[in-house]
Design a protein around this motif. Structure first.
Motif, PDB file in Angstrom:
ATOM      1  N   PHE A  94       0.825  -1.207   0.000  1.00 39.14           N
ATOM      2  CA  PHE A  94       0.000   0.000   0.000  1.00 39.14           C
ATOM      3  C   PHE A  94       0.857   1.253   0.000  1.00 39.14           C
ATOM      4  O   PHE A  94       0.514   2.255  -0.641  1.00 39.14           O
ATOM      5  N   LEU A  95       1.978   1.233   0.712  1.00 38.57           N
ATOM      6  CA  LEU A  95       2.884   2.382   0.692  1.00 38.57           C
ATOM      7  C   LEU A  95       3.439   2.606  -0.704  1.00 38.57           C
ATOM      8  O   LEU A  95       3.594   3.755  -1.144  1.00 38.57           O
ATOM      9  N   ARG A  96       3.710   1.523  -1.412  1.00 39.66           N
ATOM     10  CA  ARG A  96       4.185   1.649  -2.798  1.00 39.66           C
ATOM     11  C   ARG A  96       3.100   2.272  -3.669  1.00 39.66           C
ATOM     12  O   ARG A  96       3.389   3.089  -4.548  1.00 39.66           O
ATOM     13  N   TRP A  97       1.850   1.902  -3.441  1.00 37.86           N
ATOM     14  CA  TRP A  97       0.751   2.482  -4.218  1.00 37.86           C
ATOM     15  C   TRP A  97       0.599   3.979  -3.933  1.00 37.86           C
ATOM     16  O   TRP A  97       0.306   4.750  -4.844  1.00 37.86           O
ATOM     17  N   ILE A 102       1.275   9.512  -5.892  1.00 39.97           N
ATOM     18  CA  ILE A 102       1.867  10.848  -5.754  1.00 39.97           C
ATOM     19  C   ILE A 102       2.709  11.177  -6.985  1.00 39.97           C
ATOM     20  O   ILE A 102       2.652  12.307  -7.512  1.00 39.97           O
ATOM     21  N   LEU A 103       3.487  10.216  -7.451  1.00 40.34           N
ATOM     22  CA  LEU A 103       4.309  10.453  -8.640  1.00 40.34           C
ATOM     23  C   LEU A 103       3.441  10.754  -9.854  1.00 40.34           C
ATOM     24  O   LEU A 103       3.673  11.759 -10.560  1.00 40.34           O
ATOM     25  N   TYR A 104       2.446   9.925 -10.116  1.00 34.80           N
ATOM     26  CA  TYR A 104       1.591  10.134 -11.281  1.00 34.80           C
ATOM     27  C   TYR A 104       0.856  11.473 -11.195  1.00 34.80           C
ATOM     28  O   TYR A 104       0.820  12.237 -12.171  1.00 34.80           O
ATOM     29  N   ALA A 168       2.516   5.545 -19.269  1.00 32.77           N
ATOM     30  CA  ALA A 168       1.171   5.265 -19.758  1.00 32.77           C
ATOM     31  C   ALA A 168       0.103   5.993 -18.950  1.00 32.77           C
ATOM     32  O   ALA A 168      -1.020   6.177 -19.428  1.00 32.77           O
ATOM     33  N   ILE A 169       0.441   6.429 -17.738  1.00 31.00           N
ATOM     34  CA  ILE A 169      -0.487   7.196 -16.899  1.00 31.00           C
ATOM     35  C   ILE A 169      -0.185   8.687 -16.975  1.00 31.00           C
ATOM     36  O   ILE A 169      -1.087   9.518 -17.001  1.00 31.00           O
ATOM     37  N   ILE A 170       1.095   9.030 -17.028  1.00 32.91           N
ATOM     38  CA  ILE A 170       1.490  10.439 -16.960  1.00 32.91           C
ATOM     39  C   ILE A 170       1.203  11.160 -18.274  1.00 32.91           C
ATOM     40  O   ILE A 170       0.622  12.255 -18.284  1.00 32.91           O
ATOM     41  N   VAL A 171       1.603  10.582 -19.394  1.00 34.12           N
ATOM     42  CA  VAL A 171       1.498  11.277 -20.680  1.00 34.12           C
ATOM     43  C   VAL A 171       0.045  11.594 -21.049  1.00 34.12           C
ATOM     44  O   VAL A 171      -0.260  12.744 -21.427  1.00 34.12           O
ATOM     45  N   PRO A 172      -0.906  10.657 -20.971  1.00 35.28           N
ATOM     46  CA  PRO A 172      -2.291  11.046 -21.290  1.00 35.28           C
ATOM     47  C   PRO A 172      -2.865  12.093 -20.341  1.00 35.28           C
ATOM     48  O   PRO A 172      -3.732  12.879 -20.732  1.00 35.28           O
ATOM     49  N   SER A 173      -2.375  12.126 -19.110  1.00 36.35           N
ATOM     50  CA  SER A 173      -2.891  13.098 -18.137  1.00 36.35           C
ATOM     51  C   SER A 173      -2.340  14.500 -18.357  1.00 36.35           C
ATOM     52  O   SER A 173      -2.818  15.453 -17.731  1.00 36.35           O
ATOM     53  N   LEU A 174      -1.320  14.636 -19.218  1.00 35.93           N
ATOM     54  CA  LEU A 174      -0.773  15.970 -19.501  1.00 35.93           C
ATOM     55  C   LEU A 174      -1.712  16.815 -20.360  1.00 35.93           C
ATOM     56  O   LEU A 174      -1.589  18.036 -20.392  1.00 35.93           O
ATOM     57  N   VAL A 175      -2.621  16.176 -21.059  1.00 34.52           N
ATOM     58  CA  VAL A 175      -3.539  16.882 -21.956  1.00 34.52           C
ATOM     59  C   VAL A 175      -4.787  17.260 -21.174  1.00 34.52           C
ATOM     60  O   VAL A 175      -5.488  16.388 -20.648  1.00 34.52           O
ATOM     61  N   GLY A 232      -7.993  14.977 -10.671  1.00 37.71           N
ATOM     62  CA  GLY A 232      -8.382  14.089 -11.759  1.00 37.71           C
ATOM     63  C   GLY A 232      -7.442  12.906 -11.917  1.00 37.71           C
ATOM     64  O   GLY A 232      -7.891  11.763 -12.094  1.00 37.71           O
ATOM     65  N   THR A 233      -6.136  13.153 -11.847  1.00 38.75           N
ATOM     66  CA  THR A 233      -5.171  12.055 -11.961  1.00 38.75           C
ATOM     67  C   THR A 233      -5.164  11.182 -10.721  1.00 38.75           C
ATOM     68  O   THR A 233      -5.013   9.958 -10.809  1.00 38.75           O
ATOM     69  N   TRP A 234      -5.321  11.785  -9.555  1.00 43.09           N
ATOM     70  CA  TRP A 234      -5.317  11.025  -8.305  1.00 43.09           C
ATOM     71  C   TRP A 234      -6.499  10.060  -8.260  1.00 43.09           C
ATOM     72  O   TRP A 234      -6.355   8.916  -7.807  1.00 43.09           O
ATOM     73  N   ASN A 235      -7.665  10.489  -8.713  1.00 45.08           N
ATOM     74  CA  ASN A 235      -8.865   9.655  -8.652  1.00 45.08           C
ATOM     75  C   ASN A 235      -9.080   8.814  -9.905  1.00 45.08           C
ATOM     76  O   ASN A 235     -10.092   8.103  -9.992  1.00 45.08           O
ATOM     77  N   ASN A 236      -8.170   8.895 -10.861  1.00 43.33           N
ATOM     78  CA  ASN A 236      -8.365   8.154 -12.106  1.00 43.33           C
ATOM     79  C   ASN A 236      -8.283   6.651 -11.841  1.00 43.33           C
ATOM     80  O   ASN A 236      -7.347   6.161 -11.192  1.00 43.33           O
ATOM     81  N   TYR A 237      -9.248   5.940 -12.345  1.00 43.07           N
ATOM     82  CA  TYR A 237      -9.311   4.491 -12.137  1.00 43.07           C
ATOM     83  C   TYR A 237      -9.274   3.711 -13.449  1.00 43.07           C
ATOM     84  O   TYR A 237      -8.557   2.714 -13.570  1.00 43.07           O
ATOM     85  N   PHE A 238     -10.019   4.182 -14.434  1.00 44.69           N
ATOM     86  CA  PHE A 238     -10.169   3.399 -15.653  1.00 44.69           C
ATOM     87  C   PHE A 238      -8.879   3.339 -16.464  1.00 44.69           C
ATOM     88  O   PHE A 238      -8.503   2.275 -16.974  1.00 44.69           O
TER      89      PHE A 238
END
Length: 309
Positions: A94-97, A102-104, A168-175, A232-238
């Protein structure tokens, strides 16, 4: 006494009677304010009650979750036990998650804020061919749901061998089309054209003008876009669900869902309801801290631009 004198005598009384009736609109205004106050408190309860339920449920064990009242404490105070079980589960994954999330969220929010600020500043302060068309396309992109873009995004990143990686998580969230729209509207009023022209006369380049002058004047807008992108990125699930396969790369949302799904698939032999709820409570604390820390810059910037000379 003549009629003129009678009118002269009666007129002051009628004026005083009219003046005495003036406070009536204030009564109606108080009634309207009371109604708005009640509606405001109802909205506060609507948003606060789920957080209160989450806090209360984090202090209960699995048995107390289903045998006590949901909106109040009951049974043994098991918050510490739930936290210990949460952070010791699966060798402390869980700490890793949390670190992954935080990073994403931080990298994506900072990048989306800078890109939105640059694009919004360009749309607001530069006249170029096709600018209105590009801005219209950006507005149209706001109306496209993210779920409709999930499969094309996955196919693109799969072709580039970027799936199951943090990119794969960071780049789409930049837009952030909404961030571009918000910064364009804010930059149009917050940055006077005279300041930009004065900087050009003094020999400042376009990038230097934006970086040293534009960003300082766009403070409240930057904080707003940053908070929207962060949440938005923190709560992103899909998006992480379809992009990531390695559990060590999961964010909190996907990780907790996988724990609950694994427990449910085992026939209920491992009840982790209190653990999942405690993890959900811990996951919202960084967002609350971020908002409380950034709101002073938000409010200060908005109030400083509210008075014009």
């Amino acid at each position: 006494m003549t009629d003129l004198d009678t009118r002269a005598v009666v007129a002051p009384g009628s004026v005083s009677r009219r003046r005495a009736r003036r406070p009536r609109p204030y009564v109606a205004q108080k009634r309207r304010s009371l109604l708005l106050t009640v509606l405001l408190w109802l909205c506060v309860l609507y948003f606060v009650l789920p957080l209160w339920w989450l806090l209360v449920s984090s202090t209960k064990d699995n048995a107390a979750l289903f045998t006590t009242f949901g909106l109040w404490f009951g049974g043994d105070f098991s918050l510490w036990e739930n936290l210990v079980q949460l952070f010791e589960m699966r060798d402390g994954i869980f700490l890793r998650w949390i670190l992954n999330t935080i990073l994403y969220a931080v990298v994506a929010a900072v990048g989306a804020t800078l890109l939105s600020a640059m694009a919004g500043y360009a749309f607001a302060k530069y006249e170029f061919r096709g600018g209105k068309l590009l801005f219209s396309i950006t507005l149209g992109a706001v109306m496209i749901p993210l779920t409709a873009l999930a499969l094309p995004t996955y196919l693109l990143f799969s072709a580039a061998n970027l799936t199951d990686t943090p990119w794969a998580i960071i780049v789409p969230s930049l837009v952030s089309p909404f961030g571009v729209y918000l910064m364009r509207v804010y930059a149009a009023d917050a940055i006077p054209d005279s300041i930009v022209e004065a900087a050009r006369v003094d020999g400042s380049g376009e990038f230097r003008t934006f970086w040293q002058i534009g960003l300082r004047l766009l403070g409240p807008g930057l904080v707003t876009v940053f908070l929207f992108s962060l949440v938005g990125t923190w709560n992103n699930y899909f998006l992480p669900l379809i992009m990531l396969n390695t559990s060590e790369l999961y964010p909190i949302t996907v990780g907790l869902a996988q724990i609950q799904a694994a427990a449910s698939a085992g026939g209920g032999s491992q009840a982790v309801f209190s653990t999942v709820i405690t993890g959900s409570f811990v996951s919202i604390l960084p967002l609350v801290i971020a908002f409380l820390f950034l709101q002073r810059y938000w409010q200060t910037g908005l109030s400083s631009g509210s008075v014009k000379e």
